[in-house]
Design an enzyme around this catalytic site. Structure first.
Site, PDB file in Angstrom:
ATOM      1  N   ASN A   2     -82.309  -0.204  41.148  1.00  0.00           N
ATOM      2  CA  ASN A   2     -82.228  -1.596  40.500  1.00  0.00           C
ATOM      3  C   ASN A   2     -81.287  -2.255  41.620  1.00  0.00           C
ATOM      4  OD1 ASN A   2     -81.539  -3.622  39.123  1.00  0.00           O
ATOM      5  ND2 ASN A   2     -81.892  -2.740  37.168  1.00  0.00           N
ATOM      6  N   CYS A  56     -89.402 -17.737  43.832  1.00  0.00           N
ATOM      7  CA  CYS A  56     -90.838 -17.927  43.876  1.00  0.00           C
ATOM      8  C   CYS A  56     -90.962 -18.733  42.351  1.00  0.00           C
ATOM      9  CB  CYS A  56     -91.768 -16.786  44.032  1.00  0.00           C
ATOM     10  SG  CYS A  56     -91.208 -15.445  43.215  1.00  0.00           S
TER      11      CYS A  56
HETATM   12  N1  SAH Z   1     -90.147  -9.601  50.043  1.00  0.00           N
HETATM   13  C1  SAH Z   1     -91.372  -9.136  49.567  1.00  0.00           C
HETATM   14  C2  SAH Z   1     -91.881  -9.476  48.184  1.00  0.00           C
HETATM   15  C3  SAH Z   1     -90.919  -8.877  47.283  1.00  0.00           C
HETATM   16  S1  SAH Z   1     -91.672  -9.088  45.483  1.00  0.00           S
HETATM   17  C4  SAH Z   1     -92.502  -9.358  50.767  1.00  0.00           C
HETATM   18  O1  SAH Z   1     -91.880  -9.960  51.746  1.00  0.00           O
HETATM   19  O2  SAH Z   1     -93.501  -8.762  50.627  1.00  0.00           O
HETATM   20  C5  SAH Z   1     -90.517  -8.510  44.630  1.00  0.00           C
HETATM   21  C6  SAH Z   1     -90.001  -7.203  44.544  1.00  0.00           C
HETATM   22  O3  SAH Z   1     -88.967  -7.048  43.800  1.00  0.00           O
HETATM   23  C7  SAH Z   1     -91.215  -6.099  43.942  1.00  0.00           C
HETATM   24  O4  SAH Z   1     -91.465  -5.312  45.061  1.00  0.00           O
HETATM   25  C8  SAH Z   1     -90.487  -5.593  42.931  1.00  0.00           C
HETATM   26  O5  SAH Z   1     -90.934  -4.067  43.067  1.00  0.00           O
HETATM   27  C9  SAH Z   1     -89.067  -5.522  42.987  1.00  0.00           C
HETATM   28  N2  SAH Z   1     -88.250  -5.636  41.957  1.00  0.00           N
HETATM   29  C10 SAH Z   1     -88.468  -6.187  40.706  1.00  0.00           C
HETATM   30  N3  SAH Z   1     -87.479  -6.257  40.030  1.00  0.00           N
HETATM   31  C11 SAH Z   1     -86.296  -5.503  40.798  1.00  0.00           C
HETATM   32  C12 SAH Z   1     -85.117  -4.781  40.641  1.00  0.00           C
HETATM   33  N4  SAH Z   1     -84.277  -5.004  39.458  1.00  0.00           N
HETATM   34  N5  SAH Z   1     -84.452  -4.367  41.618  1.00  0.00           N
HETATM   35  C13 SAH Z   1     -85.256  -3.912  42.603  1.00  0.00           C
HETATM   36  N6  SAH Z   1     -86.454  -4.448  42.931  1.00  0.00           N
HETATM   37  C14 SAH Z   1     -86.943  -5.016  42.055  1.00  0.00           C
END
Ligand code: SAH
Length: 390
Positions: free
Chosen positions: A273, A334
């Site tokens: 996380n 986003c």
């Molecule tokens: N930067 C990436 C897109 C990120 S999308 C790209 O360029 O492709 C957001 C990501 O955050 C997802 O993969 C999701 O699994 C992750 N995510 C969501 N909540 C989270 C958390 N609390 N800790 C870590 N990752 C998390």
């Protein structure tokens, strides 16, 4: 026409600025003979033609306008609109991978189509659009001759329209995990099980933009998904990237993407996380030259805006604390409900609380295959900011 909808006088002022949504509370009278999803004429309070769109009595967004002209809405209409979408992407040179249809911004409310090489991934997020799926698929086949089309209609917003969550092939089956090219790198994309349509095409230019800031850097990236920013940073000469995501599936692809691009020796992937890790590592006074953040949308409704602000402030504050003097914070949002000025203010407040001086060195939004219509706020959603930290 399957019916008509008459606007309240007050609604006309807002709608004059060419917004395609008509909310339930803006309607004085409805006379619709067909069921949900029917094409209706919208009339102003004086009974004059205003526009034509589809109607859904189950949704707060009661009508989404497709056109302001008295023209037939039929298969030919969708073919023409989709042809315009493809023409524009060809015009700007976004042909290999692109967002081929960006919903309201392409005058096709509720429709998303992403193109990944020879494959298309489609979402119909409104009932009225969902009813036209066969016509849309047919038009896409005619226009692009794709090797396959997949629908990712498992997006929860469909429930607001009374639509079921589903996914699957709209063409003959094909292997749903395949490679795409972006900025001279290669990436595995899983369109059946990845997030949203499988890959975030909207950061394509922003991934290129990090090049001057990451050379020789020790980097922490949180919310790395399938490692696209990580691989770019490594290819641009970063010393090492520690990349975190909460999804084991995403990290498995991220590892494969690092291998595919020959950069795995400089990458470490960690399933965790990100909120916890940022808190803990900032507390331990760990430091990096660059921290990159690209979390998922934190607010899907107005009620969640305050918690989104808190979330952005927290992760950016902790990131800023860990950045070595002269280093860079590369941070994205986003959430369309957090507009750019508010996002920048959150970052400034985070810097003040972290007692760090910052200066903006770059601020971007979306690439041109995700055009922004100023009068439709939801089309402007991506904020991409790089600040230098003293
Ligand atoms: N930067 C990436 C897109 C990120 S999308 C790209 O360029 O492709 C957001 C990501 O955050 C997802 O993969 C999701 O699994 C992750 N995510 C969501 N909540 C989270 C958390 N609390 N800790 C870590 N990752 C998390």
């Amino acid at each position: 026409m399957a019916g008509k909808v008459i606007l309240k006088k007050q609604a006309e002022k807002r709608l004059r600025w060419s917004h395609p949504w008509i909310f339930a509370g803006e309607i004085a009278k409805e006379q619709v003979q067909e069921g949900p999803g029917a094409i209706v004429d919208v009339l102003n309070s004086a009974g004059k033609f205003w526009g034509r769109g589809y109607w859904n009595p189950q949704s707060q967004i009661r009508v989404r306008l497709l056109t302001r002209k008295e023209e037939p809405v039929d298969e030919g209409f969708f073919f023409q609109r989709l042809r315009q979408c493809w023409h524009y992407r060809q015009q700007i040179g976004y042909t290999e991978n692109c967002r081929l249809v960006f919903a309201e911004a392409d005058q096709l409310p509720g429709l998303i189509v992403d193109k990944f090489g020879d494959y298309l991934v489609l979402q119909t997020l409104a009932l009225g659009m969902d009813r036209w799926k066969p016509a849309i698929v047919h038009a896409l086949e005619q226009l692009l001759q794709p090797a396959g089309i997949y629908e990712r209609n498992d997006a929860p917003v469909r429930e607001l329209e009374g639509l079921p969550l589903t996914k699957g092939f709209l063409s003959k089956p094909f292997p749903t995990t395949f490679q795409i090219r972006e900025n001279n790198l290669r990436f595995w994309v899983d369109v059946a099980n990845g997030q949203k349509t499988g890959y975030f095409l909207d950061q394509r230019l922003n991934r290129l933009a990090i090049a001057p800031f990451v050379r020789d850097a020790e980097i922490l990236e949180a919310f790395c998904y399938t490692g696209s920013f990580t691989c770019h940073a490594a290819a641009f000469g970063a010393k090492h990237i520690t990349a975190i995501d909460a999804s084991a599936d995403a990290l498995q692809l991220a590892q494969q993407n690092a291998e595919l691009n020959g950069v795995s020796p400089s990458c470490t992937f960690l399933e965790a996380n990100a909120f916890d890790v940022l808190k803990q590592w900032a507390g331990e006074k760990r430091s990096f030259d660059v921290v990159m953040l690209d979390p998922p949308a934190f607010a899907k409704s107005r009620q969640q805006i305050q918690s989104a602000i808190t979330g952005y402030k927290e992760i950016n504050l902790r990131a800023l604390k860990m950045i070595r003097p002269g280093g860079f914070l590369i941070t994205s949002s986003c959430t369309n409900l957090v507009p750019a000025p508010l996002f920048l203010e959150i970052i400034q407040q985070a810097a003040a609380d972290a007692r760090r001086q910052i200066r903006q060195v770059l601020f971007h939004t979306q690439p041109p295959d995700h055009p922004i219509v100023w009068t439709i706020e939801s089309t402007a959603y991506l904020k991409f900011l790089i600040v230098q930290v003293q």
